[in-house]
Design a protein around this motif. Structure first.
Motif, PDB file in Angstrom:
ATOM      1  N   HIS A  81       8.240  15.608  14.991  1.00 13.02           N
ATOM      2  CA  HIS A  81       8.687  17.004  15.205  1.00 13.02           C
ATOM      3  C   HIS A  81       7.916  17.761  13.547  1.00 13.02           C
ATOM      4  O   HIS A  81       8.497  17.267  12.649  1.00 13.02           O
ATOM      5  N   HIS A  83       5.567  21.204  12.295  1.00 11.36           N
ATOM      6  CA  HIS A  83       5.147  22.603  12.373  1.00 11.36           C
ATOM      7  C   HIS A  83       3.782  22.667  11.471  1.00 11.36           C
ATOM      8  O   HIS A  83       3.707  23.457  10.694  1.00 11.36           O
ATOM      9  N   ARG A  90       5.476  29.528   1.127  1.00 13.19           N
ATOM     10  CA  ARG A  90       6.457  30.364   0.874  1.00 13.19           C
ATOM     11  C   ARG A  90       7.408  29.996  -0.227  1.00 13.19           C
ATOM     12  O   ARG A  90       8.551  29.939  -0.147  1.00 13.19           O
ATOM     13  N   TYR A 103      18.979  30.740   3.662  1.00 11.85           N
ATOM     14  CA  TYR A 103      17.792  30.849   4.562  1.00 11.85           C
ATOM     15  C   TYR A 103      18.073  31.826   5.628  1.00 11.85           C
ATOM     16  O   TYR A 103      17.039  32.555   6.284  1.00 11.85           O
ATOM     17  N   ILE A 113      10.293  32.779   9.208  1.00  9.19           N
ATOM     18  CA  ILE A 113       9.307  32.579  10.141  1.00  9.19           C
ATOM     19  C   ILE A 113       8.587  33.897  10.501  1.00  9.19           C
ATOM     20  O   ILE A 113       7.250  33.723  10.639  1.00  9.19           O
ATOM     21  N   HIS A 251      14.856  22.933  19.248  1.00  8.42           N
ATOM     22  CA  HIS A 251      15.348  23.016  18.138  1.00  8.42           C
ATOM     23  C   HIS A 251      16.885  23.676  18.287  1.00  8.42           C
ATOM     24  O   HIS A 251      17.139  24.598  18.895  1.00  8.42           O
ATOM     25  N   ASN A 327       6.967  22.130   7.603  1.00  3.39           N
ATOM     26  CA  ASN A 327       6.769  23.540   7.911  1.00  3.39           C
ATOM     27  C   ASN A 327       7.003  24.213   6.576  1.00  3.39           C
ATOM     28  O   ASN A 327       7.406  23.750   5.529  1.00  3.39           O
ATOM     29  N   PRO A 328       6.381  25.566   6.521  1.00  2.39           N
ATOM     30  CA  PRO A 328       6.036  26.218   5.400  1.00  2.39           C
ATOM     31  C   PRO A 328       7.503  26.566   4.652  1.00  2.39           C
ATOM     32  O   PRO A 328       7.741  27.264   3.511  1.00  2.39           O
ATOM     33  N   SER A 330      11.425  25.467   5.692  1.00  2.43           N
ATOM     34  CA  SER A 330      12.760  24.699   5.433  1.00  2.43           C
ATOM     35  C   SER A 330      12.235  23.046   5.075  1.00  2.43           C
ATOM     36  O   SER A 330      12.990  22.473   4.527  1.00  2.43           O
TER      37      SER A 330
HETATM   38  O1  NIG Z   1      12.640  23.539  12.184  1.00  2.00           O
HETATM   39  N1  NIG Z   1      14.428  26.084  12.259  1.00  2.00           N
HETATM   40  C1  NIG Z   1      13.279  26.550  12.932  1.00  2.00           C
HETATM   41  N2  NIG Z   1      12.043  26.213  12.562  1.00  2.00           N
HETATM   42  C2  NIG Z   1      11.777  25.534  11.409  1.00  2.00           C
HETATM   43  C3  NIG Z   1      11.581  26.503  10.244  1.00  2.00           C
HETATM   44  C4  NIG Z   1      10.711  27.263  10.286  1.00  2.00           C
HETATM   45  C5  NIG Z   1      10.467  28.233   9.068  1.00  2.00           C
HETATM   46  O2  NIG Z   1      11.409  28.417   8.218  1.00  2.00           O
HETATM   47  O3  NIG Z   1       9.316  28.631   9.004  1.00  2.00           O
HETATM   48  C6  NIG Z   1      12.597  24.391  11.175  1.00  2.00           C
HETATM   49  O4  NIG Z   1      13.391  24.194  10.313  1.00  2.00           O
END
Ligand code: NIG
Ligand code: FE
Length: 414
Positions: A81, A83, A90, A103, A113, A251, A327-328, A330
């Motif tokens: 998992h 992104h 960020r 958040y 996002i 998710h 991911n940027p 979390s």
């Molecule tokens: O898995 N929760 C949703 N999507 C991502 C975070 C995405 C973001 O904040 O850019 C996650 O934590």
């Protein structure tokens, strides 16, 4: 065919003996067991695991020989998992959270996002590829050999396709095994604030057919959460994906229990991911399913939130996979060894459970359990050799240190 013989291995970790049926997923009590062979050898033939055994039976080899005295050999991590295709960073929101915003509050204000989506929409594909390539090379050094990468920072037809084209190019050029997931339903763009149905229609009627037509995705994902999509919307999107042969990885349960697990299980999802909050009914629902509970502890670490109840899940007899969620927003980190340390320290998983979750169960969460995630004859030769270390538990214990000395991917020394 080239071969590599690794000998005098202090411990060959996560092996499947040819005499036993291979474990394709490890659940409950069995997660405490990590089959290993002390004082052993491993033969790699071409890009596959050839054979292995105790040093007493070590064969001769005409190929490359590596002496691994004092060192251990592990299968590469399977990070199911991420992104990792995103534009920029960020850290402004990171500071906002230090100063007291949550958040979810940042997301409600159009940050989060949507902030990443605005940046990605304005980033040329070539530039996005370069940024993502660097991240992929970095996680390779952390020991990752297979990885899932999601779209979901595009949120327009054009930008979602751009992300998935970048993932396809990464697949073509990287030594890592990559699975692509379409996450058009990651957040509701502001221009659809008063017409959710229109955005969902765009996802299922315009994005999906184009993506399926170009064969750009292996899976479909939805962010099922109060700040994103409801369980009913999630179900509709999963079923739309199914029409194009895309299975779901969802998710859900990051902040609220709202039926996302049930909606995913009902529709045969491969995995449900996050699970910071899970109730008893949801555990029961997972017990009747083949869906992999996937935990991402570096997200609650970074958001200073509470951790998933891993003990409760495993003690109920379920499997658990661990992934980074790179991911940027979390989790701006793709470091699997840190995730393993967090799993042990914060979720009370044993080192053996955490390593099972980061290898064979991670592979299963990408449907790669027949080729990845353990040292088994005929599986892909994706392994790493550690520096000299005293024990398996030393890996999560000495968090932050780099334990890897040699990386072998597809039978090639990196
Ligand atoms: O898995 N929760 C949703 N999507 C991502 C975070 C995405 C973001 O904040 O850019 C996650 O934590
Ligand atoms: Fe995620």
């Amino acid at each position: 065919m080239s071969s590599i013989l690794i000998k005098n291995i202090k411990k060959l970790v996560q092996v499947e003996e040819p005499t036993t049926l291979p474990r394709l997923v490890v659940k409950g009590e069995a997660m405490r067991h990590l089959p290993s062979i002390d004082n052993s050898w491993l033969l790699i033939d071409g890009d596959k695991i050839g054979d292995f055994g105790k040093m007493e039976s070590c064969p001769d080899s005409a190929g490359t020989i590596i002496d691994a005295e004092g060192k251990m050999v592990f299968p590469s991590w399977c990070d199911s998992h991420t992104h990792l295709v995103f534009a920029g960073s960020r850290e402004g929101e990171f500071v906002d959270r230090i100063n007291g915003l949550s958040y979810e509050e940042i997301a409600m204000r159009g940050g989060g996002i949507l902030n990443s989506a605005r940046r990605l929409q304005n980033t040329p594909e070539e530039d996005l590829f370069e940024q993502s390539w660097k991240r992929l090379e970095e996680v390779k050094k952390f020991g990752t050999g297979a990885i899932e990468i999601k779209s979901g920072y595009g949120l327009t037809v054009e930008a979602e396709l751009k992300m998935l084209h970048v993932i396809r190019k990464l697949k073509e050029q990287s030594e890592l095994t990559i699975k692509a997931t379409f996450l058009g339903a990651h957040a509701l763009p502001q221009e659809y604030k008063n017409d959710r149905k229109a955005y969902i229609k765009l996802v299922v009627k315009e994005m999906l057919p184009r993506i399926a037509d170009e064969g750009l995705a292996d899976y479909i994902d939805v962010f099922c959460e109060k700040v994103a999509f409801s369980p009913e919307e999630t179900e509709l999107i999963i079923q739309s994906g199914q029409k194009y042969g895309l299975k779901a990885k969802i998710h859900t349960n990051q902040f609220n229990c709202m039926g996302g697990i049930q909606a995913s299980v009902r529709n045969g999802a491969i995995s449900v991911d996050h699970l910071e909050v899970v109730n008893d009914e949801e555990i029961d629902c997972l017990l009747d399913a083949q869906t992999m509970p996937t935990l991402l502890p570096s997200a609650p670490f970074f958001l200073n939130d509470h951790y998933p109840p891993a003990r409760k899940i495993i003690d109920a007899g379920l499997p658990v996979a661990l992934a980074t969620d790179y991911n940027p927003g979390s989790t701006p980190s793709g470091k699997m060894p840190f995730v393993i340390s967090l799993a042990c320290v914060k979720m009370k998983m044993t080192p053996e459970e955490a390593i099972n979750a980061a290898t064979i169960n991670g592979a299963a969460a990408m449907e790669l359990q027949n080729t990845h995630g353990s040292i088994t004859q005929g599986k892909l030769a994706n392994v790493f050799i550690t520096k000299p270390i005293p024990s398996i538990a030393y890996i999560p214990y000495s968090f932050g240190s780099d334990h890897i000395e040699t990386i072998i991917l597809n039978g090639q020394i990196k």
